[in-house]
Design a protein around this motif. Structure first.
Motif, PDB file in Angstrom:
ATOM      1  N   LYS A 143       0.801  -1.261  -0.114  1.00 33.64           N
ATOM      2  CA  LYS A 143       0.070  -0.048   0.091  1.00 33.64           C
ATOM      3  C   LYS A 143       0.919   1.396   0.113  1.00 33.64           C
ATOM      4  CE  LYS A 143      -3.469  -2.374   2.797  1.00 33.64           C
ATOM      5  NZ  LYS A 143      -4.373  -2.480   3.802  1.00 33.64           N
ATOM      6  N   GLY A 144       2.160   1.052   0.015  1.00 37.85           N
ATOM      7  CA  GLY A 144       3.155   2.230  -0.208  1.00 37.85           C
ATOM      8  C   GLY A 144       3.494   2.740   1.306  1.00 37.85           C
ATOM      9  N   GLU A 145       3.278   2.120   2.264  1.00 41.00           N
ATOM     10  CA  GLU A 145       3.766   2.480   3.479  1.00 41.00           C
ATOM     11  C   GLU A 145       5.326   2.375   3.971  1.00 41.00           C
ATOM     12  OE1 GLU A 145       1.552   1.184   7.191  1.00 41.00           O
ATOM     13  OE2 GLU A 145      -0.149   0.886   6.006  1.00 41.00           O
ATOM     14  N   LEU A 146       5.861   3.408   3.733  1.00 39.28           N
ATOM     15  CA  LEU A 146       7.444   3.380   3.730  1.00 39.28           C
ATOM     16  C   LEU A 146       8.214   2.847   5.076  1.00 39.28           C
ATOM     17  CD1 LEU A 146      10.001   4.096   2.411  1.00 39.28           C
ATOM     18  CD2 LEU A 146       9.887   6.476   3.467  1.00 39.28           C
ATOM     19  N   GLN A 147       7.233   3.106   6.243  1.00 41.45           N
ATOM     20  CA  GLN A 147       7.724   2.614   7.539  1.00 41.45           C
ATOM     21  C   GLN A 147       7.678   1.138   7.522  1.00 41.45           C
ATOM     22  OE1 GLN A 147       5.303   3.929  10.605  1.00 41.45           O
ATOM     23  NE2 GLN A 147       6.837   3.630  12.375  1.00 41.45           N
ATOM     24  N   ALA A 148       6.624   0.348   7.010  1.00 44.78           N
ATOM     25  CA  ALA A 148       6.393  -1.016   6.932  1.00 44.78           C
ATOM     26  C   ALA A 148       7.822  -1.777   6.224  1.00 44.78           C
ATOM     27  CB  ALA A 148       5.069  -1.288   6.498  1.00 44.78           C
ATOM     28  N   PHE A 149       8.034  -1.226   5.025  1.00 42.28           N
ATOM     29  CA  PHE A 149       8.976  -1.536   4.085  1.00 42.28           C
ATOM     30  C   PHE A 149      10.341  -1.541   4.951  1.00 42.28           C
ATOM     31  CE2 PHE A 149      12.494  -0.424   1.127  1.00 42.28           C
ATOM     32  CZ  PHE A 149      12.764  -1.683   0.699  1.00 42.28           C
ATOM     33  N   GLU A 150      10.633  -0.334   5.472  1.00 42.25           N
ATOM     34  CA  GLU A 150      11.607  -0.124   6.592  1.00 42.25           C
ATOM     35  C   GLU A 150      12.110  -1.146   7.382  1.00 42.25           C
ATOM     36  OE1 GLU A 150      11.142   3.970   7.749  1.00 42.25           O
ATOM     37  OE2 GLU A 150      12.134   5.032   5.987  1.00 42.25           O
ATOM     38  N   GLN A 151      10.800  -1.513   8.231  1.00 40.05           N
ATOM     39  CA  GLN A 151      11.097  -2.533   9.154  1.00 40.05           C
ATOM     40  C   GLN A 151      11.396  -3.936   8.518  1.00 40.05           C
ATOM     41  OE1 GLN A 151       7.022  -1.264  11.411  1.00 40.05           O
ATOM     42  NE2 GLN A 151       7.797  -3.065  12.309  1.00 40.05           N
ATOM     43  N   LEU A 152      11.054  -4.230   7.323  1.00 37.17           N
ATOM     44  CA  LEU A 152      11.204  -5.292   6.409  1.00 37.17           C
ATOM     45  C   LEU A 152      12.634  -5.276   6.130  1.00 37.17           C
ATOM     46  CD1 LEU A 152       8.418  -6.334   4.013  1.00 37.17           C
ATOM     47  CD2 LEU A 152       9.269  -7.671   5.806  1.00 37.17           C
ATOM     48  N   TYR A 153      13.195  -4.130   5.630  1.00 32.97           N
ATOM     49  CA  TYR A 153      14.583  -3.869   5.117  1.00 32.97           C
ATOM     50  C   TYR A 153      15.433  -4.288   6.603  1.00 32.97           C
ATOM     51  CZ  TYR A 153      18.707  -1.969   2.881  1.00 32.97           C
ATOM     52  OH  TYR A 153      19.752  -1.625   2.425  1.00 32.97           O
ATOM     53  N   ARG A 154      15.164  -3.545   7.641  1.00 34.55           N
ATOM     54  CA  ARG A 154      16.152  -3.667   8.939  1.00 34.55           C
ATOM     55  C   ARG A 154      16.002  -5.371   9.228  1.00 34.55           C
ATOM     56  NH1 ARG A 154      13.791   1.086  10.453  1.00 34.55           N
ATOM     57  NH2 ARG A 154      12.342   0.071  11.613  1.00 34.55           N
ATOM     58  N   ALA A 155      15.021  -5.950   8.963  1.00 34.85           N
ATOM     59  CA  ALA A 155      14.900  -7.383   9.651  1.00 34.85           C
ATOM     60  C   ALA A 155      15.622  -8.352   8.646  1.00 34.85           C
ATOM     61  CB  ALA A 155      13.387  -7.667   9.584  1.00 34.85           C
ATOM     62  N   TYR A 156      15.626  -7.965   7.604  1.00 32.74           N
ATOM     63  CA  TYR A 156      16.280  -8.937   6.709  1.00 32.74           C
ATOM     64  C   TYR A 156      17.664  -8.501   6.043  1.00 32.74           C
ATOM     65  CZ  TYR A 156      12.382 -12.017   6.042  1.00 32.74           C
ATOM     66  OH  TYR A 156      11.300 -13.068   6.183  1.00 32.74           O
ATOM     67  N   HIS A 157      18.146  -7.323   6.527  1.00 32.24           N
ATOM     68  CA  HIS A 157      19.630  -6.764   6.018  1.00 32.24           C
ATOM     69  C   HIS A 157      20.689  -7.819   6.513  1.00 32.24           C
ATOM     70  CE1 HIS A 157      23.140  -4.373   5.936  1.00 32.24           C
ATOM     71  NE2 HIS A 157      22.591  -3.602   4.920  1.00 32.24           N
TER      72      HIS A 157
END
Length: 200
Positions: free
Chosen positions: A32-46
């Protein structure tokens, strides 16, 4: 050997299911375009993707680029995630394909793993030397595996992913995963024969 209480197993499984649902929610919010949700995924998978891509490609200079390419696909195609697999399976499959494509474009030889990997600061010089030698021997042995075998070994042993999920990530039947694992183990046994006995 003491048995694990059924309640503990159930609690662990429920915890995993809860984590899967949370990650699925993050993907849907990302769609849905929620940047905060994507940032959480990025931090978790980095960290997980960094380790996977580094061990898979053996090219540190490529890792960050491949990781960012992978997460860009997650951002752009989050709406295509259908929930038929775990979020982790979906993301690792993207990373695997990115790595495979990048390596197919390159023809330079694989670099050797440096011998001087850092050891825990509390360890003595003998421990440091032994651990460095073990890592170097294992890294060189893994470098002799095919890309497909190396991917399966890393997913199974370094990330604890089961055969069924590995098959989804690499895009082949479970029986093929098991066959590749069998040949990888046999090859590693040959490559490591007598090499680690002094340290184990």
């Amino acid at each position: 050997m003491p048995s694990v209480p059924l309640d503990a197993v159930r609690s662990y499984d429920e915890g995993l299911a809860l984590a899967d649902r949370a990650e699925t929610g993050l993907v849907h919010r990302t769609a849905k375009g929620e940047l905060q949700a994507f940032e959480q995924l990025y931090r978790a998978y980095h960290p997980r993707l960094t380790r996977f891509l580094d061990r898979l490609t053996r090219r540190p200079a490529l890792v960050e680029e491949l990781l960012n390419d992978t997460m860009l696909v997650v951002w752009n195609r989050a709406a295509s995630y259908n929930g038929q697999s775990k979020v982790s399976t979906w993301i690792f499959a993207i990373a695997y394909r990115k790595a495979m494509k990048a390596l197919s474009r390159l023809d330079e030889p694989m670099p050797d793993e440096p011998d001087d990997q850092p050891a825990p600061p509390e360890s003595g010089p003998e421990y440091h030397a032994a651990q460095s030698q073990i890592r170097a021997v294992l890294a060189r042995a893994l470098d002799h595996l095919s890309f497909e075998q190396r991917a399966i070994v890393h997913l199974a042993y370094f990330h604890g992913i089961g055969c069924r999920e590995v098959s989804e990530i690499v895009g082949c039947p479970v029986d093929t995963v098991k066959t590749r694992m069998f040949h990888a183990r046999r090859r590693l046994k040959t490559l490591l024969a007598g090499r680690l006995e002094d340290w184990l």
